[in-house]
Design an enzyme around this catalytic site. Structure first.
Site, PDB file in Angstrom:
ATOM      1  N   HIS A 157       0.834  -1.221   0.000  1.00 51.75           N
ATOM      2  CA  HIS A 157       0.000   0.000   0.000  1.00 51.75           C
ATOM      3  C   HIS A 157       0.864   1.266   0.000  1.00 51.75           C
ATOM      4  O   HIS A 157       0.421   2.318   0.430  1.00 51.75           O
ATOM      5  CB  HIS A 157      -0.950   0.050   1.202  1.00 51.75           C
ATOM      6  CG  HIS A 157      -1.701  -1.224   1.445  1.00 51.75           C
ATOM      7  ND1 HIS A 157      -2.967  -1.452   0.943  1.00 51.75           N
ATOM      8  CD2 HIS A 157      -1.341  -2.356   2.100  1.00 51.75           C
ATOM      9  CE1 HIS A 157      -3.366  -2.673   1.308  1.00 51.75           C
ATOM     10  NE2 HIS A 157      -2.394  -3.241   2.004  1.00 51.75           N
ATOM     11  N   SER A 278      15.284  22.058 -14.973  1.00 48.12           N
ATOM     12  CA  SER A 278      14.091  22.874 -15.165  1.00 48.12           C
ATOM     13  C   SER A 278      14.520  24.227 -15.704  1.00 48.12           C
ATOM     14  O   SER A 278      15.579  24.737 -15.334  1.00 48.12           O
ATOM     15  CB  SER A 278      13.362  23.040 -13.834  1.00 48.12           C
ATOM     16  OG  SER A 278      12.575  24.216 -13.845  1.00 48.12           O
ATOM     17  N   LYS A 284      16.411  21.674  -9.808  1.00 49.91           N
ATOM     18  CA  LYS A 284      15.712  20.461 -10.235  1.00 49.91           C
ATOM     19  C   LYS A 284      16.581  19.470 -11.000  1.00 49.91           C
ATOM     20  O   LYS A 284      17.425  19.836 -11.791  1.00 49.91           O
ATOM     21  CB  LYS A 284      14.539  20.865 -11.139  1.00 49.91           C
ATOM     22  CG  LYS A 284      13.453  21.573 -10.373  1.00 49.91           C
ATOM     23  CD  LYS A 284      12.589  20.597  -9.623  1.00 49.91           C
ATOM     24  CE  LYS A 284      11.351  20.485 -10.354  1.00 49.91           C
ATOM     25  NZ  LYS A 284      10.272  19.831 -10.142  1.00 49.91           N
ATOM     26  N   GLU A 291       9.630   8.951 -16.464  1.00 50.42           N
ATOM     27  CA  GLU A 291       8.244   9.379 -16.700  1.00 50.42           C
ATOM     28  C   GLU A 291       7.781   8.995 -18.110  1.00 50.42           C
ATOM     29  O   GLU A 291       6.636   8.579 -18.322  1.00 50.42           O
ATOM     30  CB  GLU A 291       8.119  10.893 -16.519  1.00 50.42           C
ATOM     31  CG  GLU A 291       8.388  11.345 -15.087  1.00 50.42           C
ATOM     32  CD  GLU A 291       8.627  12.837 -15.001  1.00 50.42           C
ATOM     33  OE1 GLU A 291       7.642  13.591 -14.970  1.00 50.42           O
ATOM     34  OE2 GLU A 291       9.795  13.263 -14.982  1.00 50.42           O
TER      35      GLU A 291
END
Ligand code: ARG
Length: 461
Positions: A157, A278, A284, A291
């Site tokens: 979970h 970024s 970043k 992704e």
């Protein structure tokens, strides 16, 4: 200007729109190698059984070889008016060698031709992806060997469950990829029958030797039913199913990588080679490759659903709908190949933050099960009772805002008088992991042995 290949009964040519919707050359030119290979095998067979002369066969062979060179060199002119790769190559052959070229299409049809080419293409694609999947398995097993004893929190979970080792976690994906390769191998085995010679749908009256073409093209045997052979796209669907499942696995690992390198977790650091920055936030390091692997799953699964939908209502035998089989297969193959390559690179390069993983492996009362197991093993308390006692100990620790190992013996004995100081020996992360020696469990020696077993198997891939 009727079509050169089938224009006999036509007075005029197709409208521009007809040509645009009908033509497949923009994408099926990807089949050119397979188309030439298939034609070479067909011509050799035609000559072998005496349907064409051996001098025609020689001319066809030279012509097709020359056309292959033209395509490779980028000097071949693909024509939309000639619809597809099959007619583009055949028309060029007649242009180059005249009469002999016009004999090539004896005893075959574009229907068995495209079915053959496409099977050859998918077979090659399977072989390429299988190599890539093997490489990724090797990358994962190597990293698993390196981190066989490094603890990390195991989750259910996405809540801290029990400590596992990072190596154990990585090896889970090796098992998944092994099954993915098994599915691809099954697909390959079933698709390896040759449709060539099924002709348009009914077979042919020429005394062709289908076993010979099948063998020349590396198929195990000719297909048994001509209607089935020109209508079947199961092999493409099965391939896309196997890719969809593999993509789902890659997507789960990609998602974990995204979580692991998110700064509150900081379990891993991806290399510069597999991160982006970024344009506004200078701090970043974004896991774009992970992704995009996650996202490519949509494209791959979409290809499967798309082709299933194309096929589901088609009466036998060939229908032009089936021309829509290629783009989804090509797109899914590209996406899968790129995803495997990017995952391979990320896994080989990533740095594990073992201190952070170890710290979090012991948080969240992750060794609570070890207390319950101790109560069962040492005090012979039934497991269900031990579960309740441990639950009260966790509640007590939570109340005091401390870890389980920081509870005093008095705190513990208040819940179960039989508890002795020995219980503290099972409360560490390392003890918890070391105790999981059951087959397939997370104990470091298990993980090392599993990684070694796979690395030995993969050495000869
Ligand atoms: N381009 C076609 C395809 O990919 C080749 C087969 C055409 N056959 C036909 N009967 N029109 O499906």
């Amino acid at each position: 200007n009727a079509n050169a290949q089938w224009g006999g009964r036509f007075a005029g040519g197709p409208s521009e729109i007809m040509q645009a919707i009908n033509a497949s050359i923009s994408f099926d030119k990807a089949l050119w190698r397979q188309d030439i290979r298939g034609s070479l095998a067909h011509a050799a067979m035609l000559a072998h059984v005496g349907i064409i002369s051996s001098s025609d066969e020689t001319a066809i062979r030279d012509g097709l070889t020359g056309i292959g060179a033209e395509i490779e060199a980028g000097t071949f002119t693909f024509s939309e008016a000639l619809e597809d790769i099959h007619m583009n190559i055949e028309a060029r052959l007649s242009e180059r060698i005249g009469e002999a070229g016009k004999r090539l299409h004896t005893g075959r049809s574009r229907n068995d031709q495209v079915a053959t080419d496409f099977r050859l293409w998918v077979r090659d694609a399977i072989d390429g992806l299988d190599q890539q999947a093997a490489s990724l398995m090797r990358a994962l097993a190597l990293r698993a060997q390196e981190h066989a004893a490094d603890p990390m929190p195991g989750f259910t979970h996405l809540q801290t469950a029990q400590p596992v080792t990072f190596g154990h976690h990585l090896m889970a994906y090796v098992e998944m990829l092994a099954r993915d390769r098994g599915r691809l191998a099954d697909t390959r085995r079933r698709l390896n029958e040759c449709p060539l010679g099924s002709a348009a749908l009914a077979g042919t009256s020429f005394p062709i030797d289908r076993a010979m073409t099948a063998q020349t093209l590396g198929f195990d045997r000719p297909t048994a039913n001509s209607l089935d052979a020109v209508s079947d796209r199961d092999f493409a669907l099965e391939y896309l199913s196997a890719l969809s499942i593999m993509a789902m696995h890659l997507s789960r690992l990609a998602e974990e990588i995204v979580i692991w390198c998110s700064s509150p977790f900081s379990f891993i650091r991806l290399s510069d080679a597999f991160t982006t920055g970024s344009s506004i936030m200078p701090q970043k390091r974004n896991p774009d490759a992970a992704e995009l692997i996650r996202a490519k799953t949509g494209r791959i699964t979409g290809s499967l659903v798309g082709l299933l939908t194309v096929m589901k209502g088609l009466p036998l035998a060939y229908a032009k709908d089936m021309q829509e089989d290629k783009e989804p297969v090509f797109a899914a193959t590209d996406a899968a190949a790129l995803s495997l390559a990017a995952m391979d690179g990320m896994v080989r390069d990533m740095q594990a933050n073992t201190a952070q993983m170890r710290a979090l492996a012991g948080s969240g009362y992750s060794t609570a099960t070890d207390i319950a197991d101790w109560l069962v093993r040492v005090l012979k308390v039934p497991f269900r009772t031990a579960h309740h006692v441990t639950g009260r100990l966790v509640a007590k620790a939570e109340e005091k805002n401390i870890g389980l190992a920081e509870l005093t013996l008095e705190d513990m004995q208040a819940e179960e008088p039989g508890i002795t100081p020995d219980i503290y020996s099972v409360l560490t992360v390392d003890a918890s992991i070391a105790s999981r020696t059951s087959l397939g469990g997370t104990a470091a020696d298990n993980v090392r042995a599993q990684a070694q077993r796979w690395l030995a198997t993969l050495a000869d891939t």
